[in-house]
Design a protein around this motif. Sequence first.
Motif, short mmCIF file in Angstrom:
data_model
loop_
_atom_site.label_atom_id
_atom_site.label_comp_id
_atom_site.label_asym_id
_atom_site.label_seq_id
_atom_site.Cartn_x
_atom_site.Cartn_y
_atom_site.Cartn_z
N THR A 101 0.90 -1.12 -0.13
CA THR A 101 -0.11 0.00 -0.24
C THR A 101 0.85 1.03 -0.05
O THR A 101 2.10 1.12 0.63
CB THR A 101 -1.13 -0.03 1.33
OG1 THR A 101 -0.12 0.06 2.53
CG2 THR A 101 -2.06 -1.09 1.24
N GLN A 102 0.69 2.18 -0.77
CA GLN A 102 1.21 3.41 -0.94
C GLN A 102 1.19 4.27 0.12
O GLN A 102 2.21 5.03 0.69
CB GLN A 102 1.13 3.99 -2.34
CG GLN A 102 2.01 5.00 -2.70
CD GLN A 102 1.69 5.53 -4.18
OE1 GLN A 102 0.49 5.06 -4.89
NE2 GLN A 102 2.54 6.70 -4.73
N ASN A 103 -0.24 4.58 0.61
CA ASN A 103 -0.41 5.56 1.54
C ASN A 103 -0.99 4.69 2.91
O ASN A 103 -1.45 3.75 2.79
CB ASN A 103 -1.40 6.47 1.21
CG ASN A 103 -1.06 7.16 -0.20
OD1 ASN A 103 0.27 7.75 -0.19
ND2 ASN A 103 -1.92 7.60 -0.92
N SER A 147 -4.53 3.89 2.19
CA SER A 147 -4.66 2.89 1.05
C SER A 147 -5.82 1.76 1.26
O SER A 147 -6.44 1.44 0.60
CB SER A 147 -3.69 2.51 0.35
OG SER A 147 -2.98 3.80 -0.22
N GLU A 207 1.16 -2.18 -6.39
CA GLU A 207 0.25 -1.42 -5.54
C GLU A 207 -1.15 -2.07 -5.43
O GLU A 207 -1.71 -2.54 -6.39
CB GLU A 207 0.22 0.09 -6.10
CG GLU A 207 0.35 1.04 -5.07
CD GLU A 207 -1.10 1.30 -4.73
OE1 GLU A 207 -1.68 1.65 -3.45
OE2 GLU A 207 -2.09 1.35 -5.68
N ASN A 224 -4.31 -0.62 -4.85
CA ASN A 224 -5.24 -0.01 -5.51
C ASN A 224 -5.16 0.02 -6.99
O ASN A 224 -6.19 -0.08 -7.94
CB ASN A 224 -5.20 1.48 -5.16
CG ASN A 224 -6.14 1.75 -3.87
OD1 ASN A 224 -7.15 1.35 -3.75
ND2 ASN A 224 -5.33 2.62 -2.94
#
Length: 304
Positions: A60-62, A65, A151, A153
């Motif tokens: 997950t990037q954030n 997310s 990633e 999403n």
Amino acid sequence: MLLQNFQDSILELRRRVILSILFFISTFFIVLFFNKILIENGLNFVVKAIQNKQEIRIFTQNISSAFIFRMKITLYLSFAISLPYFLFQLYSFISLGLFKKERKVLFYTSTIGIIFGYFGFIISILYLVPLCISFFLSMQFNQDVISQFIELNSLLSLIFNIGTCGFIIFQTPIIVFLLLMYNFLQLKSFSKFRLYSIPVYLTISGIITPPDVLSQVICTIIMLGLTEIGFVCFLLYNAMIKNKNDYSKQNIVYQQQDFVEIKKNKKVKYKNDYKSKKILDDFFYFKSLKQKKNKKNNKFRNKY
């Protein structure tokens, strides 16, 4: 009168929209309750399908997310579950202004379209998604130099886009059936339609599948098969309608013959009734004459 009908239609539409929204909200909360199990099993399936060929990791990037991913999954699944109910409410509203034949066609085409669409969505996820991910990962750099991660999403967007394409592609039999039924496409020119559809299907296959020949050929064969299914369904429907019309014509002939026979029988019966009535009338007439004659004779005898 026209204004009253329009107001009634608006109220009916409002009622059905409210029912659809309530059904979607209730479905959303039910899916939200089970989304952890669904997401974990789904991700495990995708990862296992891909890791047979390559080793990957999902990240997950954030920090938000994971939450956004859960909400997206819940929305997509809720919409997929609620779609048949939405179409049922739309059919119930539209069918009030349709003829009986049009209602039947709309009901069967929408029902079969939903079944085919879900089947195409599942086939696309099971077959095309692992192929696409494996192809994209094969174009990455060496794992010793750069590690391969996906990633979360972006993986969801890929699955949703490919599944939506599969849902639309599996509507091909319904589209072909409706084109033939409403004479937008003639039976005589269907062979030309087959010929022209091959490059179109190859182009669509090149867009939604990885750029390898085998995947494109398999996807094109599936779309051609779906086209033939729509064509065969139209032939069966046409034969059924023809048999029904022949049966109704035959019934009309039989009814006309029965009517003629009934009319003849009535005429014969009327003649017989008329004859018997005439005989009775003559009998009573002569009887009354005889009685009158007897009365006169009695009077004459009494007198003399």
